[in-house]
Design an enzyme around this catalytic site. Structure first.
Site, mmCIF file in Angstrom:
data_model
loop_
_atom_site.group_PDB
_atom_site.id
_atom_site.type_symbol
_atom_site.label_atom_id
_atom_site.label_comp_id
_atom_site.label_asym_id
_atom_site.label_seq_id
_atom_site.Cartn_x
_atom_site.Cartn_y
_atom_site.Cartn_z
ATOM 1 N N GLY A 124 0.675 -1.180 0.117
ATOM 2 C CA GLY A 124 -0.029 0.057 -0.080
ATOM 3 C C GLY A 124 0.815 1.455 -0.025
ATOM 4 O O GLY A 124 0.334 2.563 -0.477
ATOM 5 N N GLU A 130 3.631 4.311 5.867
ATOM 6 C CA GLU A 130 2.547 3.356 5.843
ATOM 7 C C GLU A 130 1.296 4.163 5.142
ATOM 8 O O GLU A 130 1.178 5.308 5.217
ATOM 9 C CB GLU A 130 2.024 3.002 7.283
ATOM 10 C CG GLU A 130 0.819 2.310 7.489
ATOM 11 C CD GLU A 130 0.742 0.634 6.924
ATOM 12 O OE1 GLU A 130 1.080 0.428 5.841
ATOM 13 O OE2 GLU A 130 0.604 -0.245 7.806
ATOM 14 N N ASP A 170 -5.829 1.979 10.241
ATOM 15 C CA ASP A 170 -6.972 1.745 10.496
ATOM 16 C C ASP A 170 -7.472 1.299 12.100
ATOM 17 O O ASP A 170 -7.488 2.375 12.907
ATOM 18 C CB ASP A 170 -7.580 0.503 9.686
ATOM 19 C CG ASP A 170 -9.041 0.296 9.819
ATOM 20 O OD1 ASP A 170 -9.771 0.991 10.711
ATOM 21 O OD2 ASP A 170 -9.637 -0.489 9.055
ATOM 22 N N LYS A 205 -7.633 6.683 10.176
ATOM 23 C CA LYS A 205 -8.982 6.613 10.528
ATOM 24 C C LYS A 205 -9.278 6.632 11.786
ATOM 25 O O LYS A 205 -9.080 5.786 12.745
ATOM 26 C CB LYS A 205 -9.583 5.413 10.265
ATOM 27 C CG LYS A 205 -9.682 5.273 8.567
ATOM 28 C CD LYS A 205 -10.359 3.873 8.370
ATOM 29 C CE LYS A 205 -10.186 3.320 6.907
ATOM 30 N NZ LYS A 205 -11.019 2.020 6.509
ATOM 31 N N PHE A 254 -14.164 2.435 4.166
ATOM 32 C CA PHE A 254 -13.093 1.880 3.436
ATOM 33 C C PHE A 254 -12.788 2.442 1.994
ATOM 34 O O PHE A 254 -13.972 2.908 1.457
ATOM 35 C CB PHE A 254 -13.593 0.302 2.939
ATOM 36 C CG PHE A 254 -12.416 -0.574 2.644
ATOM 37 C CD1 PHE A 254 -11.781 -1.077 3.419
ATOM 38 C CD2 PHE A 254 -12.338 -0.575 1.214
ATOM 39 C CE1 PHE A 254 -10.613 -1.945 3.138
ATOM 40 C CE2 PHE A 254 -11.213 -1.502 0.391
ATOM 41 C CZ PHE A 254 -10.503 -2.082 1.775
ATOM 42 N N VAL A 255 -11.684 2.948 1.869
ATOM 43 C CA VAL A 255 -11.276 3.571 0.745
ATOM 44 C C VAL A 255 -10.192 3.268 -0.227
ATOM 45 O O VAL A 255 -9.579 2.175 0.270
ATOM 46 C CB VAL A 255 -10.707 5.129 1.249
ATOM 47 C CG1 VAL A 255 -11.668 6.189 1.876
ATOM 48 C CG2 VAL A 255 -9.382 5.005 1.967
ATOM 49 N N ASP A 290 -5.886 -0.702 -1.930
ATOM 50 C CA ASP A 290 -6.709 -1.789 -2.694
ATOM 51 C C ASP A 290 -7.925 -2.211 -2.319
ATOM 52 O O ASP A 290 -8.262 -2.171 -1.132
ATOM 53 C CB ASP A 290 -5.715 -2.874 -3.120
ATOM 54 C CG ASP A 290 -5.743 -3.829 -1.963
ATOM 55 O OD1 ASP A 290 -5.379 -3.334 -0.691
ATOM 56 O OD2 ASP A 290 -6.150 -4.948 -1.923
ATOM 57 N N ARG A 335 -5.214 0.161 -6.423
ATOM 58 C CA ARG A 335 -4.055 0.624 -6.238
ATOM 59 C C ARG A 335 -3.562 1.916 -7.224
ATOM 60 O O ARG A 335 -3.219 2.825 -6.726
ATOM 61 C CB ARG A 335 -3.222 -0.309 -6.117
ATOM 62 C CG ARG A 335 -3.152 -1.300 -4.934
ATOM 63 C CD ARG A 335 -1.895 -1.891 -4.821
ATOM 64 N NE ARG A 335 -2.093 -3.267 -3.918
ATOM 65 C CZ ARG A 335 -2.181 -3.290 -2.745
ATOM 66 N NH1 ARG A 335 -2.244 -2.288 -1.896
ATOM 67 N NH2 ARG A 335 -2.234 -4.438 -2.019
HETATM 68 P P1 IMP Z 1 -4.708 -1.775 10.666
HETATM 69 O O1 IMP Z 1 -3.720 -2.634 11.068
HETATM 70 O O2 IMP Z 1 -5.874 -1.945 10.956
HETATM 71 O O3 IMP Z 1 -4.307 -0.124 11.247
HETATM 72 O O4 IMP Z 1 -4.865 -1.779 9.082
HETATM 73 C C1 IMP Z 1 -3.729 -1.433 8.446
HETATM 74 C C2 IMP Z 1 -3.902 -2.150 6.975
HETATM 75 O O5 IMP Z 1 -5.076 -2.213 6.614
HETATM 76 C C3 IMP Z 1 -3.385 -0.962 5.827
HETATM 77 O O6 IMP Z 1 -1.874 -1.087 5.593
HETATM 78 C C4 IMP Z 1 -4.303 -1.445 4.606
HETATM 79 O O7 IMP Z 1 -3.463 -2.284 4.048
HETATM 80 C C5 IMP Z 1 -5.506 -1.968 5.274
HETATM 81 N N1 IMP Z 1 -6.586 -1.057 5.276
HETATM 82 C C6 IMP Z 1 -7.196 -0.545 6.260
HETATM 83 N N2 IMP Z 1 -8.013 0.402 5.976
HETATM 84 C C7 IMP Z 1 -8.304 0.200 4.466
HETATM 85 C C8 IMP Z 1 -8.871 0.947 3.693
HETATM 86 O O8 IMP Z 1 -9.770 1.826 3.810
HETATM 87 N N3 IMP Z 1 -8.713 0.662 2.374
HETATM 88 C C9 IMP Z 1 -7.809 -0.185 2.010
HETATM 89 N N4 IMP Z 1 -6.943 -0.870 2.689
HETATM 90 C C10 IMP Z 1 -7.196 -0.537 4.267
#
Ligand code: IMP
Length: 183
Positions: free
Chosen positions: A48, A103, A107, A135, A156-157, A163, A169
């Site tokens: 990403g 990064e 999320d 977020k 979700f974006v 992606d 992407r």
């Molecule tokens: P976290 O561990 O929950 O913070 O998630 C991080 C990873 O989840 C990111 O590096 C993304 O690969 C994926 N991710 C989280 N939210 C989104 C979104 O809205 N769109 C696409 N990928 C996301």
């Protein structure tokens, strides 16, 4: 690809390519100021962060080197699995270096919490985080992020490296998906 090239797939454009470019330049200037005279080792989180790191480092005036890590996150869906695994480790040593993790999006914060803990144990001189999107509502594992591109709603974006099931992407704008794409 612009959102207008595939209009039916998107619900709403959150940021245009131009807005993203402008914000990346601002963050690059901030990083240059903070790291003046230092070499930065930028660690991109695959896949990403490819676009963010590529654009960010080209906007910077500081010396930098790059390395990449791949960790498991969502698989093909839109929900976190809660399990973080290293799929590809760094190629080099980070001991004594000024490391900046790049990064795509935070999320839950789970991925970054794990990465920070893991990289800190390798003895870098400093360790900071740049995330293109965050977020805030979804942040259950709080992480100290030095640089944020944009705070976004809890949706979700896709685009600018982000992606859905491997796609979008290469969208240069950042958008939410139309419901039929998930169906
Ligand atoms: P976290 O561990 O929950 O913070 O998630 C991080 C990873 O989840 C990111 O590096 C993304 O690969 C994926 N991710 C989280 N939210 C989104 C979104 O809205 N769109 C696409 N990928 C996301």
């Amino acid at each position: 690809m612009r959102a207008s090239d595939l209009e039916q797939d998107f619900d709403r454009v959150l940021f245009t390519q131009e807005q993203v470019e402008a914000r990346v330049a601002e963050v690059a200037a901030q990083i240059d100021a903070d790291y003046e005279g230092r070499d930065i080792l930028m660690v991109g989180v695959l896949n990403g962060a490819v676009m963010t790191l590529a654009d960010l480092c080209r906007s910077m005036r500081s010396h930098m080197t790059m390395d990449w890590m791949a960790v498991s996150s969502y698989g093909a869906g839109t929900k976190s699995s809660g399990v973080v695994r290293i799929l590809k480790d760094l190629s080099g040593d980070i001991e004594g270096k000024d490391v900046l993790i790049v990064e795509d999006i935070i999320d839950t914060g789970l991925t970054l919490s794990y990465l920070v803990q893991n990289l800190r144990s390798r003895g870098p001189k400093s360790l900071e985080i740049m995330a293109m999107f965050r977020k805030p509502e979804a942040l259950t594992s709080p992480v100290d992020v030095r640089y944020v591109g944009f705070d976004i709603p809890n949706e979700f974006v896709v685009g600018y490296g982000l992606d859905y099931a491997g796609r979008y992407r290469n969208l240069t704008d950042v958008a939410t998906l139309a419901p039929h794409v998930y169906a």
